[in-house]
Structures are given as structure tokens and as C-alpha cells.
Design an enzyme around this catalytic site. Sequence first.
Site, PDB file in Angstrom:
ATOM      1  N   HIS A  12       5.849 -15.168   3.383  1.00 38.35           N
ATOM      2  CA  HIS A  12       4.925 -15.940   4.227  1.00 38.35           C
ATOM      3  C   HIS A  12       5.732 -16.646   5.311  1.00 38.35           C
ATOM      4  O   HIS A  12       6.170 -17.774   5.160  1.00 38.35           O
ATOM      5  CB  HIS A  12       4.154 -16.954   3.379  1.00 38.35           C
ATOM      6  CG  HIS A  12       2.943 -17.505   4.066  1.00 38.35           C
ATOM      7  ND1 HIS A  12       1.656 -17.264   3.629  1.00 38.35           N
ATOM      8  CD2 HIS A  12       2.806 -18.269   5.175  1.00 38.35           C
ATOM      9  CE1 HIS A  12       0.797 -17.870   4.425  1.00 38.35           C
ATOM     10  NE2 HIS A  12       1.483 -18.491   5.375  1.00 38.35           N
ATOM     11  N   HIS A  14       5.700 -16.947   9.604  1.00 39.70           N
ATOM     12  CA  HIS A  14       4.989 -16.641  10.845  1.00 39.70           C
ATOM     13  C   HIS A  14       5.964 -16.422  11.995  1.00 39.70           C
ATOM     14  O   HIS A  14       6.840 -17.255  12.249  1.00 39.70           O
ATOM     15  CB  HIS A  14       4.031 -17.780  11.200  1.00 39.70           C
ATOM     16  CG  HIS A  14       2.848 -17.881  10.299  1.00 39.70           C
ATOM     17  ND1 HIS A  14       1.640 -17.289  10.587  1.00 39.70           N
ATOM     18  CD2 HIS A  14       2.683 -18.508   9.097  1.00 39.70           C
ATOM     19  CE1 HIS A  14       0.763 -17.555   9.614  1.00 39.70           C
ATOM     20  NE2 HIS A  14       1.379 -18.291   8.698  1.00 39.70           N
ATOM     21  N   ASP A  16       5.412 -16.614  15.192  1.00 50.53           N
ATOM     22  CA  ASP A  16       5.305 -17.662  16.210  1.00 50.53           C
ATOM     23  C   ASP A  16       5.637 -19.043  15.656  1.00 50.53           C
ATOM     24  O   ASP A  16       5.539 -20.040  16.374  1.00 50.53           O
ATOM     25  CB  ASP A  16       3.912 -17.665  16.851  1.00 50.53           C
ATOM     26  CG  ASP A  16       2.783 -17.743  15.837  1.00 50.53           C
ATOM     27  OD1 ASP A  16       3.045 -17.628  14.638  1.00 50.53           O
ATOM     28  OD2 ASP A  16       1.621 -17.901  16.259  1.00 50.53           O
ATOM     29  N   GLY A 173      -5.580 -19.154  10.639  1.00 47.14           N
ATOM     30  CA  GLY A 173      -6.260 -20.099  11.514  1.00 47.14           C
ATOM     31  C   GLY A 173      -7.022 -21.110  10.682  1.00 47.14           C
ATOM     32  O   GLY A 173      -6.840 -21.221   9.466  1.00 47.14           O
ATOM     33  N   GLU A 203      -5.524 -23.471   1.309  1.00 49.81           N
ATOM     34  CA  GLU A 203      -4.599 -24.364   2.018  1.00 49.81           C
ATOM     35  C   GLU A 203      -5.373 -25.555   2.584  1.00 49.81           C
ATOM     36  O   GLU A 203      -5.122 -26.702   2.209  1.00 49.81           O
ATOM     37  CB  GLU A 203      -3.883 -23.615   3.145  1.00 49.81           C
ATOM     38  CG  GLU A 203      -2.919 -24.496   3.942  1.00 49.81           C
ATOM     39  CD  GLU A 203      -2.381 -23.815   5.185  1.00 49.81           C
ATOM     40  OE1 GLU A 203      -1.353 -24.283   5.698  1.00 49.81           O
ATOM     41  OE2 GLU A 203      -3.008 -22.844   5.663  1.00 49.81           O
ATOM     42  N   ASP A 299       6.894 -20.590   5.635  1.00 53.55           N
ATOM     43  CA  ASP A 299       5.715 -20.680   6.485  1.00 53.55           C
ATOM     44  C   ASP A 299       6.094 -20.666   7.968  1.00 53.55           C
ATOM     45  O   ASP A 299       5.985 -19.642   8.627  1.00 53.55           O
ATOM     46  CB  ASP A 299       4.877 -21.919   6.154  1.00 53.55           C
ATOM     47  CG  ASP A 299       3.451 -21.821   6.688  1.00 53.55           C
ATOM     48  OD1 ASP A 299       3.036 -20.727   7.105  1.00 53.55           O
ATOM     49  OD2 ASP A 299       2.737 -22.841   6.676  1.00 53.55           O
TER      50      ASP A 299
END
Length: 363
Positions: A12, A14, A16, A173, A203, A299
Site C-alpha cells: 500500500h 501511493h 503521488d 479517495g 479507513e 501509504d
Amino acid sequence: MNIRKLPKISLHDHLDGGLRPQTIIELAEEIGMELPANNAAELNQWFLESANSGSLVEYLKTFDITTGVMQTKHGLTRVAKEFVLDLAADGVIYGEIRWAPEQHLARGLSLDEVVEAVQDGLEQGIDEVEAAGGYIRTGQLVTAMRHNNRGLEIAELAVRHRDNGVVGFDIAGAEAGFPASNHKEAFDYLAEHMFPTTVHAGEADGIDSIRDAIVAGRTLRLGHGVRIYQDLLMREEDGRDYVQLGEVAEWVHFRQIALELCPTSNLQTGAIADLGDSYEDHPVAILFDLGFRVTISPDNRLMSGTTLTHELELLVDAFGYGIGDLEQFQINAAMAAFQDLEAREELVEMIGEGFKRARGNRR
């Protein structure tokens, strides 16, 4: 124990959320984009302060900056390449990189072009790591933004690139109010094409969101999934503590649906606010003890000021985990990876060999 040198799996992470601050500055200058700070140290601090809000919505606003500099082939390829190099430097041998192609079309690129640009960068990073004598493998997790209406389009994109580095599909999102079932058509399409999914759930929303990810999303893993603790009933009987699993928690436990826990991020976004505000309050320990398939990931390394190594170091400090526990986290992640059985078994073997060497060096 040198955790950085241990072989690790990151599920996990990201794209970006893992940019180098100096890279942001240089890419922003190329496209004439204004930044809140113009040197790497100050920009890094801005991200850390902005992310420590206790709100997922506020946390997500920091991505306006990172996605803003990832709108060209050059920007996407550079970021992806550096992402791989940074993972390898942290001891990661397999990393799944998730990102949302629909957020990178502002300068005229197509969905297929952005996926190809990222894959080019990932492969460049792998080649550079191997040229230096290292080892790393990657997979793209193509993500749809759950508040938009492009789920099926992004699912089709993911399947279209399944032989070009894409290993799975995700939705991300704002979670509350945007359930996985909003994208049921996309998940049906993925199931028909036997393409694996992971879903951000548990989450910023609770058990109903997790249930929906399982039922409508057919998810094989839960992105975070940390609020599964809300389906645990604690009771004391004859001086002993017992835990009873609710219906959803029992299903996740029984099916060994992996939890992609990201403890530092969970604290920043308020995902465990009703438990406390320190690392020791995170339910990772009880979930691990109960036999859930717990995995650990960073994350967003930039926003959270962390790495996978740092997350594991914090776990050791907070819960007294030893090398065997850290190895089990990696085995859990390897077995949950979106790879075929032979590749997963190879990862488990590499983990075993690396941890064995580490144990030998301690004697």
C-alpha cells in the site's frame, strides 16, 4: 537489528504520495507551477504539517501539489523511476504502486499514455537497481477515484494493461458517502475478467464500508481496513479477556483477506481517533495476535514522513516485536501480493533467506 536491510514487501504505497521534495521543485519549475515553499527542506516540512490534520479530507488536499507535477510523460516517468529507487534503498524486494490515471490527464495525455509512462519509469528503476547489484520487482495498482464516475473505464484500462505491469485495481479517495457499490459495474467487469481488486475501506468509514468492499467489490484485500476493530467485541469472563468477532470481522479472518495497515497514516487521518492518538493505541497488535492477515505499508511516504523500515521500527518500539514477528508481516504481504503462486512462493523464499542471514549476523 538493521530493519532497512531486511527483505520487505510493500503493498500500500501511493505513487503521488512518495515524491522527493527536490523533484517536486524541479518539475514544478518546468511547468510554471507555484509551490508553498521553494527549497526541499521547507517543502518537506509543509507536507508533514499539512498532513497532520486528523482528517482524511484535509490530508488528501496535499495531493493537489504532487499530482500537479505529474501531468507529463517526463514527470510521470521520473517520479516512477525514483519511486522504485527509493523502495529498493529501503530494502523492498516487491512493491505494488497504486495511483489514479484519471488524475494525470490535465496536459493532454491519454489514460493509456500515462500508464505506459509510469511503467517505463518503473522499468528504468528496476534496471538501475539491478545494474547496481540489487533486486526489486513492482506491480501497478490502477486506481479509480471513488467520487467520480469513471470506474468501469478505469477497470477496462487496468485489464487492458494486465500484460504491461498492471497487477490489480483499486478505488480510493473520500470513503464516507462513496461506497464500493457505486462502482459495481466496474467490479463485475473485473470479476468477469478474473482481475484482482483491493479496495480502500475501513479507513474513513466503518464496518458497512468494509462489508460493501467485500460484497460489491469482491475485494481480495482491504486498503487499510483498520476499522475492522469496530467489529470486535471485548469481554471479560472469570478474570480472562476474550474477543468475539462480529460477522464481517469473522469473514475477513476466515477468508484471510489481507489488511493493508498503515499505522502512521491511520493516526494522521483520524482513522483510529476513538482509540487514541499514539502509535501504541493502534489496533495492529490485537489484530495480529488474533490471526488476521496483517500487512504493514507506509501509504504516503512524503506526507507521513515515513518509510516501510520506519513503520516497522515504530512497531518494534511500541509493541516489542522481534525479528520473527517482522518476518511474519512480510510473509503475510508476500502471500497477499497480486502475483501468481510461484512468484509469491519465490518472495516467501527470499524473505526466509534474508531473515535467516540477519539472524546469523546477530550471533
